[in-house]
Design a protein around this motif. Structure first.
Motif, PDB file in Angstrom:
ATOM      1  N   TYR A 118     -12.614  -4.232 -14.396  1.00 30.58           N
ATOM      2  CA  TYR A 118     -12.230  -3.179 -15.643  1.00 30.58           C
ATOM      3  C   TYR A 118     -12.196  -4.472 -17.168  1.00 30.58           C
ATOM      4  CZ  TYR A 118     -11.601   0.216 -12.232  1.00 30.58           C
ATOM      5  OH  TYR A 118     -12.124   1.267 -10.880  1.00 30.58           O
ATOM      6  N   GLY A 119     -12.306  -5.379 -16.361  1.00 28.74           N
ATOM      7  CA  GLY A 119     -11.971  -6.249 -18.126  1.00 28.74           C
ATOM      8  C   GLY A 119     -12.356  -5.915 -19.152  1.00 28.74           C
ATOM      9  N   LYS A 120     -13.649  -5.470 -19.164  1.00 23.72           N
ATOM     10  CA  LYS A 120     -14.263  -5.567 -20.213  1.00 23.72           C
ATOM     11  C   LYS A 120     -13.341  -3.748 -21.451  1.00 23.72           C
ATOM     12  CE  LYS A 120     -18.216  -7.307 -20.000  1.00 23.72           C
ATOM     13  NZ  LYS A 120     -20.542  -7.029 -19.782  1.00 23.72           N
ATOM     14  N   GLU A 121     -13.505  -3.044 -20.137  1.00 21.03           N
ATOM     15  CA  GLU A 121     -13.147  -1.745 -20.800  1.00 21.03           C
ATOM     16  C   GLU A 121     -10.717  -1.739 -20.985  1.00 21.03           C
ATOM     17  OE1 GLU A 121     -12.629   1.825 -16.980  1.00 21.03           O
ATOM     18  OE2 GLU A 121     -14.675   0.797 -17.335  1.00 21.03           O
ATOM     19  N   LEU A 122     -10.160  -2.905 -20.337  1.00 20.84           N
ATOM     20  CA  LEU A 122      -8.984  -2.735 -19.677  1.00 20.84           C
ATOM     21  C   LEU A 122      -8.313  -2.491 -21.002  1.00 20.84           C
ATOM     22  CD1 LEU A 122      -7.214  -2.920 -17.206  1.00 20.84           C
ATOM     23  CD2 LEU A 122      -7.331  -6.033 -17.536  1.00 20.84           C
ATOM     24  N   SER A 123      -7.077  -2.017 -21.554  1.00 16.41           N
ATOM     25  CA  SER A 123      -6.908  -1.447 -22.408  1.00 16.41           C
ATOM     26  C   SER A 123      -5.284  -2.211 -22.919  1.00 16.41           C
ATOM     27  CB  SER A 123      -6.090  -0.360 -22.578  1.00 16.41           C
ATOM     28  OG  SER A 123      -5.128   0.119 -21.041  1.00 16.41           O
ATOM     29  N   TYR A 124      -4.215  -3.388 -21.589  1.00 12.11           N
ATOM     30  CA  TYR A 124      -3.765  -3.894 -21.841  1.00 12.11           C
ATOM     31  C   TYR A 124      -4.233  -5.148 -21.042  1.00 12.11           C
ATOM     32  CZ  TYR A 124      -3.509  -3.079 -16.433  1.00 12.11           C
ATOM     33  OH  TYR A 124      -3.450  -2.873 -15.793  1.00 12.11           O
ATOM     34  N   LYS A 125      -2.848  -6.107 -21.461  1.00  8.92           N
ATOM     35  CA  LYS A 125      -3.454  -7.750 -20.934  1.00  8.92           C
ATOM     36  C   LYS A 125      -2.343  -7.536 -19.490  1.00  8.92           C
ATOM     37  CE  LYS A 125      -3.130 -12.941 -22.616  1.00  8.92           C
ATOM     38  NZ  LYS A 125      -2.571 -13.050 -23.744  1.00  8.92           N
ATOM     39  N   ILE A 126      -3.826  -8.434 -18.799  1.00  6.07           N
ATOM     40  CA  ILE A 126      -2.871  -8.895 -17.912  1.00  6.07           C
ATOM     41  C   ILE A 126      -2.416 -10.940 -17.436  1.00  6.07           C
ATOM     42  CG2 ILE A 126      -2.721  -8.985 -15.009  1.00  6.07           C
ATOM     43  CD1 ILE A 126      -4.823  -6.633 -15.189  1.00  6.07           C
ATOM     44  N   ASP A 153       1.188  -1.407   0.102  1.00  4.89           N
ATOM     45  CA  ASP A 153      -0.226  -0.175  -0.241  1.00  4.89           C
ATOM     46  C   ASP A 153       1.234   1.020   0.053  1.00  4.89           C
ATOM     47  OD1 ASP A 153      -2.293   1.321  -0.352  1.00  4.89           O
ATOM     48  OD2 ASP A 153      -1.945   1.394   2.180  1.00  4.89           O
ATOM     49  N   GLY A 154       0.262   1.917  -0.773  1.00  3.05           N
ATOM     50  CA  GLY A 154       1.066   3.582  -1.048  1.00  3.05           C
ATOM     51  C   GLY A 154       2.311   3.341  -2.043  1.00  3.05           C
ATOM     52  N   ILE A 155       2.534   2.835  -2.701  1.00  2.00           N
ATOM     53  CA  ILE A 155       3.818   2.393  -3.808  1.00  2.00           C
ATOM     54  C   ILE A 155       3.352   3.568  -5.195  1.00  2.00           C
ATOM     55  CG2 ILE A 155       2.709   0.243  -4.921  1.00  2.00           C
ATOM     56  CD1 ILE A 155       6.356   1.024  -4.442  1.00  2.00           C
ATOM     57  N   LEU A 156       1.855   3.002  -5.283  1.00  2.00           N
ATOM     58  CA  LEU A 156       1.968   4.496  -6.373  1.00  2.00           C
ATOM     59  C   LEU A 156       1.939   5.644  -6.370  1.00  2.00           C
ATOM     60  CD1 LEU A 156       0.631   4.719  -9.077  1.00  2.00           C
ATOM     61  CD2 LEU A 156      -1.624   4.300  -8.309  1.00  2.00           C
ATOM     62  N   THR A 182      -5.446  -0.047 -12.079  1.00  2.00           N
ATOM     63  CA  THR A 182      -6.031   1.002 -12.068  1.00  2.00           C
ATOM     64  C   THR A 182      -4.962   2.150 -12.712  1.00  2.00           C
ATOM     65  OG1 THR A 182      -7.111   0.523 -10.658  1.00  2.00           O
ATOM     66  CG2 THR A 182      -7.839   2.705 -11.843  1.00  2.00           C
ATOM     67  N   TYR A 183      -4.563   2.712 -12.182  1.00  2.00           N
ATOM     68  CA  TYR A 183      -3.546   3.682 -13.015  1.00  2.00           C
ATOM     69  C   TYR A 183      -3.274   3.381 -14.324  1.00  2.00           C
ATOM     70  CZ  TYR A 183       0.500   7.084 -13.100  1.00  2.00           C
ATOM     71  OH  TYR A 183       1.854   7.236 -13.673  1.00  2.00           O
TER      72      TYR A 183
END
Length: 240
Positions: free
Chosen positions: A120-128, A48-51, A87-88
């Motif tokens: 957020y999966g439907k709007e995600l711009s990158y693959k995880i 927590d806090g890394i971002l 999220t970022y």
């Protein structure tokens, strides 16, 4: 062997273009590590806090370079910042894929990913891509060789007993140099072996006293291991 300052965060180490910085949003608890070379950037144990720390310190260009996240175990001070990072990257419309490496059986990471993907999966711009580690085979990512190794971390049960949890350390090799990160662990031979001869060893020392050494190491135990490396940091050191 050279010991670094125990309490002055962030802790910084650099050899040529091999760079590591350890942040601590919670006093004396390592809550996020940035490891970079000229070719890549990794985040290790994003607590927590890394971002907030990374945004203030290095900014979006470096954060967007991160190709991989490495998780030693699922406790909140080591994974609490995963959601905010994912999220970022979504907000910034990241395009490059992200891999998350973690010990097989670490339900916290799988739960975070599942919940994030549902929202957020439907709007995600990158693959995880989740990469559970079930063995100790080395692999290479962007010119960095990574050797995972099993460590001995436990957590307390409500009845006062303790139970072992899935947990790993990682050793990173780059351009004839190496960094050993033990994560959280009690004294274990794997860490002794992997820390020896490393250019930098990052060793946790969270035990308050000898009675707590089945969960963490004391400062004396951690120093004993750290001194076998060329340089070392002690992290997770309790207040005296």
């Amino acid at each position: 062997m050279k010991q670094k300052n125990l309490h002055q965060y962030p802790l910084v180490w650099r050899k040529d273009d091999f760079f590591i910085k350890i942040y601590s949003s919670i006093p004396n608890v390592s809550t996020g590590i940035l490891l970079t070379t000229s070719k890549t950037a990794f985040i290790v144990d994003p607590g927590d806090g890394i971002l907030r720390d990374l945004t203030k310190d290095v900014g979006p260009e470096t954060i967007l370079r991160v190709s991989d996240i490495f998780i030693s175990h699922g406790h909140h001070d080591h994974v609490g910042g995963v959601w905010s990072l994912l999220t970022y990257w979504s907000v910034l419309r990241r395009k490059t894929p992200l891999s998350i490496y973690y010990p097989e059986g670490c339900v916290e990471i799988e739960s975070i990913y599942k919940a994030f993907n549902e929202v957020y999966g439907k709007e995600l711009s990158y693959k995880i891509t989740l990469k559970p580690i079930s063995d100790q085979k080395a692999f290479t990512r962007n010119s960095v060789r990574i050797k995972p190794f099993k460590v001995n971390h436990r957590e307390l049960n409500p009845d006062g007993t303790s139970a072992e949890i899935p947990s790993l350390g990682f050793k990173y090799y780059y351009d004839s140099k190496s960094i050993c990160y033990g994560g959280d662990t009690a004294y274990c031979e794997n860490l002794v072996k992997m820390a020896k001869g490393s250019d930098l060893a990052i060793i946790e020392a969270g035990a308050l006293d000898e009675e707590s050494t089945d969960l963490h190491m004391t400062v004396a135990q951690a120093k004993e291991i750290g001194k076998t490396a060329k340089e070392f940091f002690l992290v997770h050191v309790p207040d005296e």
